[in-house]
Design an enzyme around this catalytic site. Structure first.
Site, PDB file in Angstrom:
ATOM      1  N   SER A  73       0.795  -1.235   0.000  1.00  0.00           N
ATOM      2  CA  SER A  73       0.000   0.000   0.000  1.00  0.00           C
ATOM      3  C   SER A  73       0.823   1.278   0.000  1.00  0.00           C
ATOM      4  O   SER A  73       0.257   2.372  -0.119  1.00  0.00           O
ATOM      5  CB  SER A  73      -0.944   0.012   1.206  1.00  0.00           C
ATOM      6  OG  SER A  73      -2.072  -0.788   0.962  1.00  0.00           O
ATOM      7  N   LYS A  76       0.172   3.796  -2.684  1.00  0.00           N
ATOM      8  CA  LYS A  76      -0.803   4.893  -2.629  1.00  0.00           C
ATOM      9  C   LYS A  76      -0.132   6.258  -2.505  1.00  0.00           C
ATOM     10  O   LYS A  76      -0.765   7.287  -2.777  1.00  0.00           O
ATOM     11  CB  LYS A  76      -1.785   4.653  -1.483  1.00  0.00           C
ATOM     12  CG  LYS A  76      -2.639   3.389  -1.687  1.00  0.00           C
ATOM     13  CD  LYS A  76      -3.592   3.159  -0.533  1.00  0.00           C
ATOM     14  CE  LYS A  76      -4.480   1.943  -0.803  1.00  0.00           C
ATOM     15  NZ  LYS A  76      -4.022   0.734  -0.125  1.00  0.00           N
ATOM     16  N   SER A 138      -6.078   3.746   4.201  1.00  0.00           N
ATOM     17  CA  SER A 138      -5.436   2.892   3.195  1.00  0.00           C
ATOM     18  C   SER A 138      -6.476   2.153   2.360  1.00  0.00           C
ATOM     19  O   SER A 138      -6.302   0.983   1.998  1.00  0.00           O
ATOM     20  CB  SER A 138      -4.475   1.889   3.856  1.00  0.00           C
ATOM     21  OG  SER A 138      -3.544   1.400   2.919  1.00  0.00           O
ATOM     22  N   LYS A 240       3.507   6.399   5.113  1.00  0.00           N
ATOM     23  CA  LYS A 240       2.543   5.386   4.681  1.00  0.00           C
ATOM     24  C   LYS A 240       3.025   3.992   5.047  1.00  0.00           C
ATOM     25  O   LYS A 240       4.204   3.663   4.920  1.00  0.00           O
ATOM     26  CB  LYS A 240       2.342   5.467   3.155  1.00  0.00           C
ATOM     27  CG  LYS A 240       1.184   4.619   2.651  1.00  0.00           C
ATOM     28  CD  LYS A 240      -0.147   5.195   3.034  1.00  0.00           C
ATOM     29  CE  LYS A 240      -1.314   4.277   2.670  1.00  0.00           C
ATOM     30  NZ  LYS A 240      -1.402   3.090   3.561  1.00  0.00           N
TER      31      LYS A 240
END
Length: 398
Positions: A73, A76, A138, A240
């Site tokens: 993720s 992203k 997320s 993140k």
């Protein structure tokens, strides 16, 4: 002050005038500053990791920094960068109504094994809220919906991701989706991810600021940010997390203490807590043992070398971008600067024309360098001045 005096000596030897304010003088060195820097606290189970100085982009420590890894993720962050860039170009707006399509809901919503945002299927929400659902929670569903809104499809959006990745210097990455679920050919490296995080902080600080939101409520569902460092370290303001069975537990973190910022990347760790513990250790090590300095401002004259055959007899030279350096803490006063310029400069000289190099060394090793450019144009002088200077140049050469 020593850097200034050393550069002044180098310039004076070449017959040039020093005209740049120095970086602030360093504080007296601590006893430990004279000792070797200990090795960085390498995560025991990570596939790849690094610590990067945000100001310079220098990797201070790391392992397998260019090895191919699954970004999970953390992908992203690239999606956020593309959205912010397209917004800056006027192609989308924060108030755009973004539809949670059935495809986005089925592929990334609550019915899947991955993280989701909670936006209702076939309902629209403002782009900025959908983006927060992607960043904070997320949400894979939000990432897909945003990609469809910006580019029409995930595949088309992936092309934008790869184009922007190339533009910001990510040389070993390839994206095939906006969310980071495991897919063939969807790869990056720890170095590329740090470059990406640095670019988002630098280019789009508002988009970056969403990463420090600790929790977000969408409808009846409140979900926390999975970056545990937001609760453990007040200097951390992003960035993140990621996790899949293929990627393991991953975290790109960034913290700012005083005027210094660091970016860390830990890929393929064993647990949510361990990726936070390892990232915290790397941040503490980087802040303790390294510091950043801005040595010279862009566009400020460093010297005024003589120009032959020109309307003006001198030209101001300097750097076109700030000259920054990362050094071991307490070693600033050991920096030595030198300037390489031709012995003879002749008009015409264009503004921005590269004329030489400025280099900064620490213990004999070059740690920073930048082109020296003309800060203004110098046109050719008249016929008689050019003739007179030609005679003088000949006389000095014999």
């Amino acid at each position: 002050m020593r850097l200034r005096s050393l550069l002044f000596v180098a310039l004076a030897t070449a017959g040039l005038a020093f005209a740049q304010a120095p970086a602030p003088a360093a504080k007296p060195a601590a006893l430990s500053d004279n000792l070797p820097i200990p090795d960085a606290p390498a995560p025991a189970t990570s596939k790849a990791w690094l610590v990067m100085d945000y100001a310079t982009g220098e990797v201070l420590a790391g392992e397998n920094v260019d090895a191919a890894v699954d970004p999970a993720s953390i992908t992203k962050v690239m999606t956020s960068y593309v959205i912010a860039a397209e917004m800056a170009a006027g192609k989308v707006k924060p108030t755009d109504q973004v539809m949670m399509s059935e495809h986005a809901w089925r592929s990334g919503g609550a019915g899947t094994d991955g993280s989701y945002s909670g936006f209702e299927v076939n309902q629209a929400a403002p782009l900025v809220e959908m983006e927060k659902g992607m960043v904070v929670q997320s949400g894979n569903d939000a990432a897909i919906a945003l990609a469809e809104h910006v580019a029409g499809s995930e595949a088309a959006f992936a092309q934008l991701m790869n184009a922007y990745a190339k533009k910001i210097g990510m040389t070993r990455s390839h994206f095939v989706n906006p969310h980071g679920l495991t897919a063939e050919g969807h790869v990056t490296t720890a170095r590329d991810l740090a470059i990406l995080g640095r670019a988002l902080i630098r280019d789009f600080p508002e988009a970056y600021s969403y990463n420090k939101i600790k929790e977000l409520t969408v409808g009846p569902i409140t979900q926390p940010n999975r970056n545990l460092l937001l609760w453990r370290d007040p200097s951390v303001d992003g960035i993140k997390t990621g996790h899949t069975s293929a990627a393991g537990y991953c975290l790109m973190a960034s913290a700012k203490r005083g005027e210094q910022r660091l970016v860390t990347v830990v890929m393929g760790n064993t647990s949510e807590n361990q990726r936070a513990v390892d990232s915290q250790a790397l941040l503490n090590w980087g802040f303790r043992f390294y510091e950043s300095h801005k040595l010279y401002e862009a566009g400020k004259p460093l010297a005024q070398p003589k120009v032959w055959k020109g309307e003006a007899n001198q030209v101001a030279v300097g750097v076109s971008v700030p000259l920054l350096v990362s050094t071991p803490r307490g070693k600033y006063d050991r920096l030595k600067a030198s300037m390489d310029l031709p012995k003879s400069l002749e008009a015409p000289i264009a503004k921005g024309q590269k004329l030489g190099m400025v280099k900064v060394a620490l213990d004999g090793k070059i740690v920073a360098s930048a082109p020296l450019v003309a800060l203004q144009a110098v046109e050719e002088g008249g016929f008689f001045k050019r003739l007179w200077h030609s005679l003088l140049m000949w006389w000095q050469s014999v």
